[in-house]
Structures are given as structure tokens and as C-alpha cells.
Design a protein around this motif. Sequence first.
Motif, PDB file in Angstrom:
ATOM      1  N   GLY A  51       0.591  -1.319   0.137  1.00  0.00           N
ATOM      2  CA  GLY A  51      -0.027   0.221  -0.043  1.00  0.00           C
ATOM      3  C   GLY A  51       0.994   1.319  -0.031  1.00  0.00           C
ATOM      4  O   GLY A  51       0.551   2.386   0.479  1.00  0.00           O
ATOM      5  N   LEU A  52       2.016   1.202  -0.438  1.00  0.00           N
ATOM      6  CA  LEU A  52       2.834   2.565  -0.565  1.00  0.00           C
ATOM      7  C   LEU A  52       3.164   2.855  -1.958  1.00  0.00           C
ATOM      8  O   LEU A  52       3.005   2.136  -2.857  1.00  0.00           O
ATOM      9  CB  LEU A  52       4.378   1.887   0.157  1.00  0.00           C
ATOM     10  N   GLN A  71       9.141  -0.388   3.842  1.00  0.00           N
ATOM     11  CA  GLN A  71       9.337  -0.308   5.127  1.00  0.00           C
ATOM     12  C   GLN A  71      10.854  -0.358   5.516  1.00  0.00           C
ATOM     13  O   GLN A  71      11.781  -0.827   4.835  1.00  0.00           O
ATOM     14  CB  GLN A  71       8.966  -1.700   5.671  1.00  0.00           C
ATOM     15  N   HIS A  80       5.956   0.699  11.539  1.00  0.00           N
ATOM     16  CA  HIS A  80       5.254   2.327  11.717  1.00  0.00           C
ATOM     17  C   HIS A  80       6.558   3.345  11.116  1.00  0.00           C
ATOM     18  O   HIS A  80       6.280   4.483  11.294  1.00  0.00           O
ATOM     19  CB  HIS A  80       4.850   2.513  13.043  1.00  0.00           C
ATOM     20  N   ARG A 108       2.256  11.522   1.086  1.00  0.00           N
ATOM     21  CA  ARG A 108       1.527  10.172   0.933  1.00  0.00           C
ATOM     22  C   ARG A 108       2.046   9.392   2.186  1.00  0.00           C
ATOM     23  O   ARG A 108       1.217   8.402   2.739  1.00  0.00           O
ATOM     24  CB  ARG A 108       2.016   9.420  -0.157  1.00  0.00           C
ATOM     25  N   GLU A 111      -0.246   9.834   5.063  1.00  0.00           N
ATOM     26  CA  GLU A 111      -1.643   9.229   4.868  1.00  0.00           C
ATOM     27  C   GLU A 111      -1.623   7.806   5.314  1.00  0.00           C
ATOM     28  O   GLU A 111      -2.728   7.135   5.213  1.00  0.00           O
ATOM     29  CB  GLU A 111      -2.281   9.298   3.200  1.00  0.00           C
ATOM     30  N   THR A 112      -0.561   7.164   5.677  1.00  0.00           N
ATOM     31  CA  THR A 112      -0.413   5.852   6.155  1.00  0.00           C
ATOM     32  C   THR A 112      -0.323   5.783   7.677  1.00  0.00           C
ATOM     33  O   THR A 112      -0.513   6.825   8.324  1.00  0.00           O
ATOM     34  CB  THR A 112       0.952   5.278   5.856  1.00  0.00           C
ATOM     35  N   GLN A 113      -0.207   4.782   8.278  1.00  0.00           N
ATOM     36  CA  GLN A 113      -0.054   4.397   9.604  1.00  0.00           C
ATOM     37  C   GLN A 113       1.318   4.771  10.283  1.00  0.00           C
ATOM     38  O   GLN A 113       1.497   4.718  11.483  1.00  0.00           O
ATOM     39  CB  GLN A 113      -0.459   3.058  10.021  1.00  0.00           C
TER      40      GLN A 113
END
Length: 167
Positions: A51-52, A71, A80, A108, A111-113
Motif C-alpha cells: 500500500g505504499l 518499510q 510504523h 503520501r 496518509e499511512t499509519q
Amino acid sequence: MTLIRPLGETDLQAVADIYAHYVTTSAVTFDETPPGLGDWRAKAAAISEAGLPFLVAEVDGKVAGYAYLSQYRPKPAYRHTLEDSIYLAPEHTGRGLGGRLLGELIGRARETQARQLVAVIADTGDPSSARLHERLGFRAAGRLKAVGFKLGRWIDTALFQLDLRAS
């Protein structure tokens, strides 16, 4: 005209060519053999599945650079924390494309965790990557001495960090 957009399948050869230039002519990456098209296809798929973003900078219809998030480390506790990677075609450096790509990645990432964004920069004596990251809010977080050996010399890496939850 310059466009920042998601990577497409037809962009992979240009991405591979840009990276191959740095692998074979510099120490900004510690790879010593350029990854093939299949390797890039697998990397792009893994980034997408996570999802990146994997973005390209297109100038006058041609890929002039790319950037992606991944990651930071594979262990679950790092889930995280993200790492950015940015490469520009040599003829497109110094024109603001790196800043545009990194700015889009930061937006972007927020917008992630993720809470933290890390840059691991090979210290080859060229301060441009460190300055780019500092301009966009990253702070120096440390240095790993002589961790890479390439082109006949030992190279440090400088670590930079951006707190994505800070304003």
C-alpha cells in the motif's frame, strides 16, 4: 512539462536504467550489480502490495526520476517506520525534481499509519541529498561509520529522520 505520477509497467526499464547508472558509476547505492527488470517488477509489486507509493517524475513524456517508500526494516516492530528512496536521471539533477518527488512521498507517507520516515544516505562527499532532506524537514539522526565498501573506499551512511505526526 513535468508530471509526478504513479509508476506504470512501461516505466520499469527507465527506472532500471537510472538505477543502473548509480550502481555502476557511484557509491550512492551499495548495490554492486544492477538489478534486472524482473527484480524491479518484483520490487514494484511488493511496494504496491504494502500500500505504499512508487512514483515517477516524467519530463516531456520521459521518465526523469523515481521515488518510492518501503518499510524501514522487515521486523514487525518497525511497521510504523518507512524509508524513502529517490533517484534522478543524471541529466535531470539540480532542477527541483528530487524535492517534488520527496514532497509527494512525505504527503503520501502521512496518509499511512507510519509515524517516522527515515532516509539512509551514503556519505560520498556530495551534500545534495542530505540538504534536500533537511529542506523538507528531516533532521540528522546519526551516522554509521565505514559500513559500506565500494569503489575502493569505505563509506559512511548518514541517517535522517522525519516525524510524520509533527506539524
